[in-house]
Motif scaffolding. Structure first.
Motif, mmCIF file in Angstrom:
data_model
loop_
_atom_site.group_PDB
_atom_site.id
_atom_site.type_symbol
_atom_site.label_atom_id
_atom_site.label_comp_id
_atom_site.label_asym_id
_atom_site.label_seq_id
_atom_site.Cartn_x
_atom_site.Cartn_y
_atom_site.Cartn_z
ATOM 1 N N THR A 1 -65.161 -11.512 11.028
ATOM 2 C CA THR A 1 -66.587 -11.522 11.337
ATOM 3 C C THR A 1 -67.219 -12.778 10.733
ATOM 4 N N PRO A 2 -67.765 -13.662 11.591
ATOM 5 C CA PRO A 2 -67.812 -13.604 13.052
ATOM 6 C C PRO A 2 -66.433 -13.860 13.669
ATOM 7 N N GLU A 3 -66.328 -13.665 14.974
ATOM 8 C CA GLU A 3 -65.060 -13.911 15.655
ATOM 9 C C GLU A 3 -64.686 -15.389 15.551
ATOM 10 N N LEU A 4 -63.374 -15.643 15.484
ATOM 11 C CA LEU A 4 -62.917 -17.030 15.339
ATOM 12 C C LEU A 4 -63.316 -17.888 16.531
ATOM 13 N N ALA A 5 -63.386 -17.267 17.716
ATOM 14 C CA ALA A 5 -63.796 -18.027 18.899
ATOM 15 C C ALA A 5 -65.222 -18.549 18.744
ATOM 16 N N THR A 6 -66.073 -17.760 18.091
ATOM 17 C CA THR A 6 -67.451 -18.186 17.857
ATOM 18 C C THR A 6 -67.492 -19.363 16.886
ATOM 19 N N VAL A 7 -66.683 -19.276 15.823
ATOM 20 C CA VAL A 7 -66.626 -20.372 14.853
ATOM 21 C C VAL A 7 -66.083 -21.635 15.519
ATOM 22 N N GLN A 8 -65.089 -21.473 16.390
ATOM 23 C CA GLN A 8 -64.511 -22.622 17.093
ATOM 24 C C GLN A 8 -65.551 -23.292 17.982
ATOM 25 N N GLU A 9 -66.373 -22.494 18.662
ATOM 26 C CA GLU A 9 -67.427 -23.067 19.509
ATOM 27 C C GLU A 9 -68.415 -23.877 18.674
ATOM 28 N N LEU A 10 -68.782 -23.350 17.509
ATOM 29 C CA LEU A 10 -69.698 -24.070 16.625
ATOM 30 C C LEU A 10 -69.057 -25.356 16.098
ATOM 31 N N GLU B 1 -78.505 -30.721 12.808
ATOM 32 C CA GLU B 1 -78.919 -29.394 13.255
ATOM 33 C C GLU B 1 -77.714 -28.541 13.650
ATOM 34 N N SER B 2 -76.700 -29.153 14.264
ATOM 35 C CA SER B 2 -75.531 -28.392 14.693
ATOM 36 C C SER B 2 -74.653 -27.994 13.513
ATOM 37 N N ARG B 3 -74.806 -28.677 12.391
ATOM 38 C CA ARG B 3 -74.013 -28.363 11.201
ATOM 39 C C ARG B 3 -74.448 -27.042 10.561
ATOM 40 N N LEU B 4 -75.741 -26.737 10.613
ATOM 41 C CA LEU B 4 -76.273 -25.568 9.908
ATOM 42 C C LEU B 4 -75.674 -24.248 10.395
ATOM 43 N N PRO B 5 -75.617 -23.973 11.712
ATOM 44 C CA PRO B 5 -74.997 -22.716 12.143
ATOM 45 C C PRO B 5 -73.502 -22.646 11.840
ATOM 46 N N LEU B 6 -72.825 -23.789 11.796
ATOM 47 C CA LEU B 6 -71.409 -23.791 11.426
ATOM 48 C C LEU B 6 -71.251 -23.385 9.976
ATOM 49 N N GLU B 7 -72.073 -23.963 9.091
ATOM 50 C CA GLU B 7 -72.023 -23.567 7.681
ATOM 51 C C GLU B 7 -72.307 -22.077 7.526
ATOM 52 N N ALA B 8 -73.307 -21.564 8.250
ATOM 53 C CA ALA B 8 -73.671 -20.151 8.147
ATOM 54 C C ALA B 8 -72.525 -19.253 8.608
ATOM 55 N N ALA B 9 -71.853 -19.648 9.695
ATOM 56 C CA ALA B 9 -70.730 -18.851 10.191
ATOM 57 C C ALA B 9 -69.571 -18.847 9.203
ATOM 58 N N LEU B 10 -69.307 -19.986 8.569
ATOM 59 C CA LEU B 10 -68.230 -20.054 7.587
ATOM 60 C C LEU B 10 -68.551 -19.217 6.353
ATOM 61 N N ARG B 11 -69.811 -19.212 5.940
ATOM 62 C CA ARG B 11 -70.194 -18.356 4.807
ATOM 63 C C ARG B 11 -69.983 -16.882 5.145
ATOM 64 N N GLN B 12 -70.399 -16.493 6.339
ATOM 65 C CA GLN B 12 -70.218 -15.104 6.755
ATOM 66 C C GLN B 12 -68.734 -14.747 6.821
ATOM 67 N N LEU B 13 -67.928 -15.681 7.315
ATOM 68 C CA LEU B 13 -66.488 -15.445 7.398
ATOM 69 C C LEU B 13 -65.872 -15.346 6.003
ATOM 70 N N ALA B 14 -66.387 -16.132 5.052
ATOM 71 C CA ALA B 14 -65.897 -16.075 3.673
ATOM 72 C C ALA B 14 -66.180 -14.712 3.049
#
Length: 207
Positions: free
Chosen positions: A40-49, A74-87
């Motif tokens: 969580t989130p799905e890896l496919a979502t992280v890959q898209e980001l 701006e595109s970096r912020l959602p990637l960081e957020a997804a990685l934190r959630q995945l952590a």
């Protein structure tokens, strides 16, 4: 006092290249990993980001306009957020078990410096591609590296091309190039600890 091992969740201080390598390492390590069946989130979502961030990073470096740089940031912020959630997910699953934690690809407080900055890439070789105007790039693979960057230019020119990323040390095709011209190529490796030195230049005349 025993150390409780955990995946680190701080990404804001990472350089752009380091963040990209870290995300790619995590996605590769967690894909089909039996320890993490429902990330969580799905890896496919992280890959898209990651793909979106990588594209905007390349555009910002190529054109360098304030608008392109802002879009990249701006595109970096959602990637960081997804990685934190995945952590958080990884930490909840592993509960401090170091070997399982390391299998996730996340940087941890228990890595003990086992991963170091990559060495200078060796064994860079160029060959003909399948078509005219192509070169094939191969080089020696390194451990603990998931991403390499390479650049090319006409021999004698000052400016290198933009940086191209690859996860493979074999059969990288560089195109389109001008036939009967001599090009030179350099390669370097990246991991979560930083960026290695550029390789020695390899050259060849394109057929």
């Amino acid at each position: 006092m025993a150390i409780k091992f955990k995946a680190l969740i701080g990404f804001t201080r990472m350089k752009d290249d380091e963040l990209m390598v870290t995300a790619a390492t995590i996605i590769g390590a967690m894909t089909d990993n039996v320890h993490f069946e429902q990330p969580t989130p799905e890896l496919a979502t992280v890959q898209e980001l990651l793909d979106d961030f990588s594209a905007k990073l390349s555009a910002a470096r190529r054109r360098g306009s304030p608008e392109e740089t802002a879009l990249k940031n701006e595109s970096r912020l959602p990637l960081e957020a997804a990685l934190r959630q995945l952590a958080y997910y990884v930490n909840s699953v592993t509960e401090g078990h170091l070997s399982t934690l390391l299998s996730s690809g996340f940087p941890t407080n228990g890595a003990g410096g086992s991963v170091q900055v990559p060495l200078k890439v060796e064994g860079v070789k160029l060959g003909d591609g399948r078509q005219s105007g192509q070169m094939r790039l191969d080089f020696d693979k390194q451990r603990n590296v998931l991403l390499y960057e390479y650049q090319y230019r006409l021999q004698g020119e000052n400016e290198w091309s933009e940086r191209f990323a690859t996860s493979s040390s074999r059969a990288n095709i560089i195109a389109p190039l001008m036939a009967a011209e001599r090009y030179e190529v350099r390669v370097r490796a990246l991991n979560t600890q930083g960026t290695g030195d550029w390789s020695d230049h390899a050259t060849m005349i394109v057929r």
